[in-house]
Design an enzyme around this catalytic site. Structure first.
Site, PDB file in Angstrom:
ATOM      1  N   CYS A 136     -77.133  10.687   1.197  1.00 32.58           N
ATOM      2  CA  CYS A 136     -76.455  10.609  -0.098  1.00 32.58           C
ATOM      3  C   CYS A 136     -75.445  11.741  -0.248  1.00 32.58           C
ATOM      4  O   CYS A 136     -75.797  12.868  -0.625  1.00 32.58           O
ATOM      5  CB  CYS A 136     -77.485  10.659  -1.219  1.00 32.58           C
ATOM      6  SG  CYS A 136     -76.726  10.627  -2.856  1.00 32.58           S
ATOM      7  N   CYS A 139     -75.135  13.207  -3.715  1.00 36.41           N
ATOM      8  CA  CYS A 139     -76.235  14.108  -4.107  1.00 36.41           C
ATOM      9  C   CYS A 139     -76.074  15.468  -3.427  1.00 36.41           C
ATOM     10  O   CYS A 139     -76.313  16.502  -4.040  1.00 36.41           O
ATOM     11  CB  CYS A 139     -77.595  13.553  -3.691  1.00 36.41           C
ATOM     12  SG  CYS A 139     -77.840  11.810  -4.002  1.00 36.41           S
ATOM     13  N   ASP A 140     -75.693  15.472  -2.161  1.00 37.68           N
ATOM     14  CA  ASP A 140     -75.785  16.704  -1.370  1.00 37.68           C
ATOM     15  C   ASP A 140     -74.451  17.264  -0.892  1.00 37.68           C
ATOM     16  O   ASP A 140     -74.414  18.352  -0.307  1.00 37.68           O
ATOM     17  CB  ASP A 140     -76.676  16.446  -0.131  1.00 37.68           C
ATOM     18  CG  ASP A 140     -78.071  16.006  -0.541  1.00 37.68           C
ATOM     19  OD1 ASP A 140     -78.552  16.499  -1.566  1.00 37.68           O
ATOM     20  OD2 ASP A 140     -78.661  15.160   0.159  1.00 37.68           O
TER      21      ASP A 140
END
Ligand code: NAP
Length: 332
Positions: A136, A139-140
């Site tokens: 992701c 997300c990261d």
């Protein structure tokens, strides 16, 4: 919510399919309850710009899902933040047990549990998951400011993730096992034009390498699919973007499935192999997998559920609570 509730229509999942089913179900006066699941809003909450939702030239995925949830609530659907951990489709009414301890019985069920990211299955991928290996970028990606990253895959997800990562990373290497991408042309063009992107064609990720203490990624070993030759590159992060697998865990031993775990539905409908149980979105669709097609299937599922409930009520013989279901003909 009490610990034991009966509803006419239970919807499991909160992506475009689930919320659309909730809007239609509420408007059909079925008083639907929607259980959001592990990731409220589904896969679109971990994307950025959405440019193919009709009526919105560009909208952030999470914003679109907040709008869908508000819409479902405004129509009268009960949206519950909980996770269905067990679903019994072998008796009517159907029974769902939730993580909170709640137990819900339902006359009809719409399954809209979607799909989740696939992994390559490499031991080193598993070793560094959460420590430099991710599925992701939204997300990261932020952790890779000024650093070099690798993305694996050649579809829309891989290209979108690679483009998103160029906002942070100094260099993004995209590794694809063939010599052409399957992503939409508009995305490919953006990728090819981006000076931070290098594409390594005809290669697979063979191993993620890194340090043990502290645990972290420092490189990757790539293998050529043409001649088996290997090359090592230095990267700080690895993003796996090789597609999705349907989230059919709850029903895999109860409904007819296609190979790959997608729930089978009768052609042109959302009816599964058990009457009263309907499936919509990425859980059943292994071809289109778009937000808009999922929403369309959510609509179909609510209309199919409404028709099925009406027929059952008209017959004047609602199934006795707790009745064992007869053997079903396979769907599709
Ligand atoms: P996808 O289209 O199935 O693409 C998966 C990619 O990963 C393919 O390029 C595939 O290679 C590669 N791959 C699969 N297994 C692999 C393995 N073991 N090793 C190396 N590479 C592997 O999946 P997706 O990109 O996640 O997209 C899923 C669906 O969502 C698609 O329908 C897509 O259009 C849709 N989607 C749409 C948008 C959008 O409209 N903006 C955004 C994201 C996703 P091959 O090409 O060789 O098969």
């Amino acid at each position: 919510m009490s610990d034991d509730t009966h509803v006419k229509l239970l919807i499991i999942g909160s992506g475009p399919a689930g919320y659309t089913a909730a809007v239609y179900g509420a408007r059909a006066m079925l008083n639907p309850m929607l259980i959001q699941g592990m990731q409220p809003g589904g896969q679109l909450t971990i994307t950025t710009e959405v440019e193919n939702w009709p009526g919105e030239t560009e909208i952030q995925g999470p914003d679109l899902m907040v709008k869908m949830e508000s819409h479902a609530r405004a129509m009268g659907a009960e949206v519950v933040t909980d996770i269905v951990t067990k679903l019994d489709l072998g008796r009517r009414p159907f029974t769902a047990e939730c993580d909170s301890g709640a137990r819900i019985t339902a006359d009809a069920v719409i399954l809209a549990t979607g799909a989740q990211a696939r992994w390559l299955g490499l031991p080193s991928e598993e070793r560094f998951k959460g420590f430099g290996v991710s599925a992701c970028a939204t997300c990261d990606g932020f952790f890779y400011r000024g650093r070099e990253v690798l993305v694996v895959g050649g579809g829309n997800t891989a290209v979108e993730e690679a483009l998103f990562l160029t906002k942070f990373a100094s260099k993004v290497t995209l590794v694809h096992r063939r010599d052409s991408l399957r992503a939409e042309k508009i995305l490919q063009n953006r990728l090819f034009k981006n000076p931070k992107v290098e594409i390594v064609w005809d290669h697979e990720l063979a191993e993620v390498t890194g340090t043990e203490n502290p645990l972290g990624v420092s490189g990757a070993v790539l293998t050529s699919v043409k001649d088996g030759g290997t090359r090592r590159i230095a990267v700080d992060g690895v993003f796996i973007a090789i597609g999705h697998a349907p989230s059919s865990e709850l029903v895999k031993d109860q409904l007819d499935l296609h190979s790959g775990g997608y729930v089978k539905v009768e052609a042109g409908s959302t009816r599964t192999s058990i009457p009263g149980v309907f499936a919509a979105g990425d859980l059943t669709d292994h071809i289109y997998r778009q937000a808009v097609t999922s929403a369309g299937m959510g609509c179909m599922a609510a209309l199919d559920a409404e028709a099925w409930l009406a027929e059952r009520d008209e017959a004047g013989e609602p199934d006795p609570a707790g009745a064992e279901l007869p053997e079903q003909a396979p769907a599709g």
